[in-house]
Scaffold this motif. Structure first.
Motif, PDB file in Angstrom:
ATOM      1  N   LEU A  48    -116.856 -28.662 -59.412  1.00  0.00           N
ATOM      2  CA  LEU A  48    -117.405 -27.327 -59.633  1.00  0.00           C
ATOM      3  C   LEU A  48    -116.261 -26.333 -59.699  1.00  0.00           C
ATOM      4  N   SER A  49    -116.519 -25.201 -60.309  1.00  0.00           N
ATOM      5  CA  SER A  49    -115.517 -24.144 -60.340  1.00  0.00           C
ATOM      6  C   SER A  49    -115.523 -23.417 -59.000  1.00  0.00           C
ATOM      7  N   VAL A  50    -114.400 -23.434 -58.305  1.00  0.00           N
ATOM      8  CA  VAL A  50    -114.318 -22.761 -57.010  1.00  0.00           C
ATOM      9  C   VAL A  50    -113.420 -21.524 -57.067  1.00  0.00           C
ATOM     10  N   GLY A  51    -113.034 -21.127 -58.276  1.00  0.00           N
ATOM     11  CA  GLY A  51    -112.264 -19.896 -58.447  1.00  0.00           C
ATOM     12  C   GLY A  51    -110.861 -19.994 -57.887  1.00  0.00           C
ATOM     13  N   ASP A  52    -110.390 -18.882 -57.356  1.00  0.00           N
ATOM     14  CA  ASP A  52    -109.053 -18.793 -56.775  1.00  0.00           C
ATOM     15  C   ASP A  52    -109.028 -19.631 -55.499  1.00  0.00           C
ATOM     16  N   ALA A  53    -108.323 -20.749 -55.530  1.00  0.00           N
ATOM     17  CA  ALA A  53    -108.392 -21.688 -54.405  1.00  0.00           C
ATOM     18  C   ALA A  53    -107.015 -22.058 -53.883  1.00  0.00           C
ATOM     19  N   ARG A  54    -106.974 -22.347 -52.580  1.00  0.00           N
ATOM     20  CA  ARG A  54    -105.769 -22.829 -51.938  1.00  0.00           C
ATOM     21  C   ARG A  54    -106.046 -24.188 -51.326  1.00  0.00           C
ATOM     22  N   GLU A  55    -105.206 -25.156 -51.610  1.00  0.00           N
ATOM     23  CA  GLU A  55    -105.330 -26.503 -51.076  1.00  0.00           C
ATOM     24  C   GLU A  55    -104.375 -26.658 -49.888  1.00  0.00           C
ATOM     25  N   TRP A  56    -104.930 -26.953 -48.691  1.00  0.00           N
ATOM     26  CA  TRP A  56    -104.096 -27.092 -47.508  1.00  0.00           C
ATOM     27  C   TRP A  56    -103.600 -28.523 -47.323  1.00  0.00           C
ATOM     28  N   LYS A  57    -104.296 -29.507 -47.903  1.00  0.00           N
ATOM     29  CA  LYS A  57    -103.844 -30.901 -47.878  1.00  0.00           C
ATOM     30  C   LYS A  57    -103.629 -31.430 -46.453  1.00  0.00           C
ATOM     31  N   LEU A  58    -104.554 -31.125 -45.560  1.00  0.00           N
ATOM     32  CA  LEU A  58    -104.434 -31.554 -44.166  1.00  0.00           C
ATOM     33  C   LEU A  58    -105.297 -32.787 -43.910  1.00  0.00           C
ATOM     34  N   SER A  59    -104.854 -33.647 -43.041  1.00  0.00           N
ATOM     35  CA  SER A  59    -105.637 -34.824 -42.668  1.00  0.00           C
ATOM     36  C   SER A  59    -106.650 -34.443 -41.588  1.00  0.00           C
ATOM     37  N   SER A  60    -107.689 -35.272 -41.440  1.00  0.00           N
ATOM     38  CA  SER A  60    -108.665 -35.043 -40.374  1.00  0.00           C
ATOM     39  C   SER A  60    -108.002 -35.104 -39.004  1.00  0.00           C
ATOM     40  N   ALA A  61    -107.070 -36.048 -38.829  1.00  0.00           N
ATOM     41  CA  ALA A  61    -106.390 -36.186 -37.542  1.00  0.00           C
ATOM     42  C   ALA A  61    -105.625 -34.918 -37.190  1.00  0.00           C
ATOM     43  N   ARG A  62    -104.970 -34.326 -38.181  1.00  0.00           N
ATOM     44  CA  ARG A  62    -104.206 -33.109 -37.904  1.00  0.00           C
ATOM     45  C   ARG A  62    -105.130 -31.933 -37.617  1.00  0.00           C
ATOM     46  N   LEU A  63    -106.204 -31.799 -38.396  1.00  0.00           N
ATOM     47  CA  LEU A  63    -107.135 -30.699 -38.173  1.00  0.00           C
ATOM     48  C   LEU A  63    -107.791 -30.782 -36.800  1.00  0.00           C
TER      49      LEU A  63
END
Length: 365
Positions: A48-63
């Motif tokens: 889907l189009s999510v517009g202006d987006a930032r990808e943090w690329k974090l793992s579940s373990a880190r979050l």
């Protein structure tokens, strides 16, 4: 108004959640600035189009601060806080409990930000969650929202806090205009263009979706209706197991797994009936999509499904192969068109969209 839409992840398993947030954000003021964060995954996976987006690329373990990452969590949170300040967001739209646990502790120290947490399904709450929600709700800086009355009631009992219902919905006119004809949809799925009866299903391939039960029930139903075909659109962690089950049951000529399809919502017209054998659901967008496309639905006997279709629904006991087999055989012995018409009237998509839009505008104002 600057709105920051924070999602746990992209990818096929989260497609329906992105749809809900996209529908909510469609009601934002035209002058509002909307940005999206993906804590995991990439924009290209969203479908889907999510517009202006930032990808943090974090793992579940880190979050979640697991193992070694527990030591680095303060730096991660400091990075989030800096980014929140730079975003100049006034409102955070947060996808579920995982995102809320990550960002709400920061919101406590940023008084100009208000947050809305959207719950899409049942979840395990901790005492710390309740305390945090209570503190921010008391200061009118947090609104808790659930996508069905059933889920809102459950969460409200668990939290002892008000939980607003915003039953997810779609613009019916826009949705129907995108649905392909029966011939087009069947051609897209490689199905016969004749009157071969086809049962369809759509969803993530995981245990709680009940597709293993559906396969066993379909096998049983074939004894009385050997002309039936089954198509299950989706992907996920249990795909290999489902394919192995199909092979073991000798269903390869009768069952198709076309994978995740971004255009799945346009393809319901390929089916005579849609099955939703879920073991649990927060709402179940598939039910709404199928009914709006004019295709009748059979579903598990869950309160959230009765909430939507009441007496017009076709229900089978959860994870009960015999009950599901009987439901499939019965369904293909009645007029699907008549059942679909009754279910459409009960779902009342136009009123549901009006109610949803009104609540969404209030949340985003």
């Amino acid at each position: 108004m600057n709105i920051l839409n924070v999602m746990w992840s992209g990818g096929a398993p989260y497609a329906s959640i992105h749809k809900v947030h996209q529908q909510i954000l469609s009601q934002a003021c035209p002058t509002a600035s909307v940005k999206t964060w993906l804590l995991q995954g990439s924009v290209s996976e969203c479908g889907l189009s999510v517009g202006d987006a930032r990808e943090w690329k974090l793992s579940s373990a880190r979050l979640k601060g697991r193992h070694f990452w527990r030591l680095t969590k303060p730096w991660m949170l400091a990075g989030f806080q800096k980014a929140l300040l730079q975003s100049e967001a006034n409102l955070l739209l947060l996808d579920g409990l995982g995102v809320a646990r990550t960002l709400l502790p920061l919101v406590k120290n940023l008084p100009r930000i208000r947050a809305v947490v959207i719950f899409h399904g049942s979840t395990r709450l901790r005492a710390a969650d309740r305390a945090l929600f209570e503190e921010l709700t008391a200061s009118s800086r947090l609104t808790l929202v659930a996508v069905s009355n059933t889920l809102a009631d459950q969460l409200s009992r668990d939290l002892q806090l008000p939980v607003l219902t915003m039953r997810s919905a779609f613009d019916p006119a826009s949705f129907r205009s995108a649905v392909l004809t029966r011939e087009q949809a069947r051609a897209r799925l490689g199905l016969p263009l004749d009157n071969t009866p086809v049962l369809g299903a759509v969803g993530r391939f995981e245990d709680k979706k009940g597709f293993a039960c559906l396969l066993d029930a379909f096998t049983s139903a074939l004894q009385q209706r050997p002309d039936l075909r089954l198509v299950i659109i989706g992907d996920g962690s249990t795909r290999a197991a489902l394919q192995a089950r199909i092979d073991h049951l000798g269903l390869s000529a009768r069952v198709t797994l076309p994978g995740h399809l971004d255009e799945a919502a346009q393809l319901y017209s390929a089916f005579d009936w849609v099955a939703i054998p879920s073991l649990s659901e927060g709402l179940g967008l598939i039910m709404q999509e199928a009914v709006m496309a004019g295709v009748p639905v059979m579903s598990s006997e869950l309160a959230v499904f009765r909430e939507q279709l009441a007496h017009t629904g076709w229900y089978a006991a959860v994870d009960d192969v015999s009950a599901w087999s009987d439901a499939i055989v019965r369904a293909f012995s009645v007029s699907a068109k008549d059942v679909a018409a009754r279910q459409y009237l009960e779902l009342a998509p136009d009123q549901a969209w009006s109610d949803f839009s009104q609540v969404a505008r209030q949340l985003l104002s």
